[in-house]
Write a protein that holds these residues in place. Structure first.
Motif, short mmCIF file in Angstrom:
data_model
loop_
_atom_site.label_atom_id
_atom_site.label_comp_id
_atom_site.label_asym_id
_atom_site.label_seq_id
_atom_site.Cartn_x
_atom_site.Cartn_y
_atom_site.Cartn_z
N MET A 1 -1.77 3.76 1.07
CA MET A 1 -1.18 3.72 2.17
C MET A 1 -2.29 3.94 3.35
O MET A 1 -3.30 4.47 3.36
CB MET A 1 -0.24 4.77 2.43
N GLY A 2 -2.16 3.02 4.20
CA GLY A 2 -3.11 3.03 5.47
C GLY A 2 -4.15 2.11 5.56
O GLY A 2 -5.16 2.06 6.29
N THR B 1 -1.97 -7.60 -0.63
CA THR B 1 -1.92 -6.64 1.01
C THR B 1 -0.38 -6.46 1.25
O THR B 1 0.32 -7.69 1.24
CB THR B 1 -2.53 -6.99 2.19
N SER B 2 0.11 -5.43 1.12
CA SER B 2 1.76 -5.25 1.30
C SER B 2 2.06 -5.70 2.68
O SER B 2 1.46 -5.79 3.47
CB SER B 2 1.90 -3.83 1.10
N THR B 3 3.25 -6.45 2.55
CA THR B 3 3.84 -7.17 3.85
C THR B 3 3.89 -5.87 5.06
O THR B 3 3.91 -6.24 6.21
CB THR B 3 5.32 -7.69 3.58
N VAL B 4 4.00 -4.58 4.67
CA VAL B 4 4.01 -3.81 5.73
C VAL B 4 2.76 -3.63 6.68
O VAL B 4 2.59 -3.43 7.72
CB VAL B 4 3.92 -2.22 5.15
N TYR B 5 1.55 -4.36 6.20
CA TYR B 5 0.49 -4.28 6.53
C TYR B 5 0.03 -5.73 7.15
O TYR B 5 -1.31 -6.16 7.55
CB TYR B 5 -0.94 -3.82 6.07
N ILE C 1 -0.40 5.87 -3.08
CA ILE C 1 0.98 5.39 -2.88
C ILE C 1 1.29 4.35 -3.65
O ILE C 1 2.28 3.59 -3.98
CB ILE C 1 1.63 5.43 -1.61
N GLY C 2 0.22 3.36 -3.76
CA GLY C 2 0.20 2.02 -4.58
C GLY C 2 0.63 2.29 -6.04
O GLY C 2 1.15 1.39 -6.54
N ALA C 3 0.74 3.42 -6.48
CA ALA C 3 0.78 3.70 -7.92
C ALA C 3 2.43 3.78 -7.84
O ALA C 3 2.92 3.19 -9.02
CB ALA C 3 0.43 5.16 -8.15
N ASP C 4 2.97 3.97 -6.89
CA ASP C 4 4.53 3.81 -6.98
C ASP C 4 4.78 2.40 -7.01
O ASP C 4 5.68 1.75 -7.98
CB ASP C 4 4.92 4.48 -5.72
N PHE D 1 -4.36 4.84 -12.60
CA PHE D 1 -3.69 5.26 -11.52
C PHE D 1 -4.96 6.27 -10.65
O PHE D 1 -5.12 7.30 -11.66
CB PHE D 1 -2.47 5.87 -11.83
N ASP D 2 -5.11 6.18 -9.42
CA ASP D 2 -5.98 6.89 -9.01
C ASP D 2 -5.34 7.44 -7.77
O ASP D 2 -4.87 6.97 -6.53
CB ASP D 2 -7.27 6.18 -8.43
N GLY D 3 -5.12 8.83 -7.90
CA GLY D 3 -4.27 9.66 -6.59
C GLY D 3 -3.07 10.40 -7.25
O GLY D 3 -2.93 10.66 -8.41
N GLY D 4 -2.14 10.70 -6.23
CA GLY D 4 -1.03 11.54 -6.81
C GLY D 4 -1.40 12.93 -6.93
O GLY D 4 -0.36 13.75 -7.29
N GLN D 5 -2.50 13.50 -6.45
CA GLN D 5 -2.78 14.98 -6.60
C GLN D 5 -1.78 15.84 -5.80
O GLN D 5 -1.68 17.03 -6.21
CB GLN D 5 -4.27 15.23 -5.99
#
Length: 152
Positions: free
Chosen positions: A20-21, A44-48, A84-87, A105-109
């Motif tokens: 995200m971001g 790149t997600s359509t959000v961006y 959040i890309g993991a979702d 998957f990197d993140g979700g800590q």
């Protein structure tokens, strides 16, 4: 959705899902390193994406699969997802018919920290997200402690 690619389409494919971001370009340094051996796909997600509207997670997955099909990708050597890309990556992995050899998957800590720390962090994250909304993204670099070029 926008797509950047690096490498030769005939090489094994690696699909990146960004955090995200940031945009797909956030994985560019890794893709440039891998491009001699792999075909790297950075959506790149359509959000961006200016002028595009986010519809749903399923629509994002459909766009990724359509792109992969148009590129002739028949299997993925790896799916890489950050934060959040993991979702989105998990939704992709559970829906796709393409064989996928590996997933990273990197993140979700946040989900792995103690209950007391979560109680302290949750209001901070809530106000950070509200601040982004109220400022139309203007406070992003203050929250992440870096400038716009570093975020990309």
């Amino acid at each position: 959705m926008l797509f950047q690619t690096y490498g030769d389409r005939r090489n094994p494919a690696v699909l990146f899902f960004h955090a995200m971001g940031v945009t797909g370009a956030s994985s560019e340094p890794i893709a440039r390193f891998l491009q001699d051996r792999y075909f790297c796909i950075l959506p790149t997600s359509t959000v961006y994406c200016e002028g595009q509207k986010y519809v749903s997670k399923l629509d994002e997955i459909r766009q990724v699969e359509d792109f992969l099909h148009r590129q002739g990708v028949e299997r993925l050597a790896m799916v890489v997802a950050s934060s959040i890309g993991a979702d989105l990556a998990m939704a992709f992995l559970t829906q796709t018919k393409l064989p996928v050899e590996h997933a990273f998957f990197d993140g979700g800590q946040f989900a792995q920290i103690g209950k007391g720390t979560r109680r302290i962090m949750t209001p901070f994250l809530y106000f950070a997200i509200k601040s982004l909304y109220w400022s139309k993204g203007g406070t992003l670099k203050k929250i992440l402690w870096c400038d716009d070029d570093s975020i990309k």
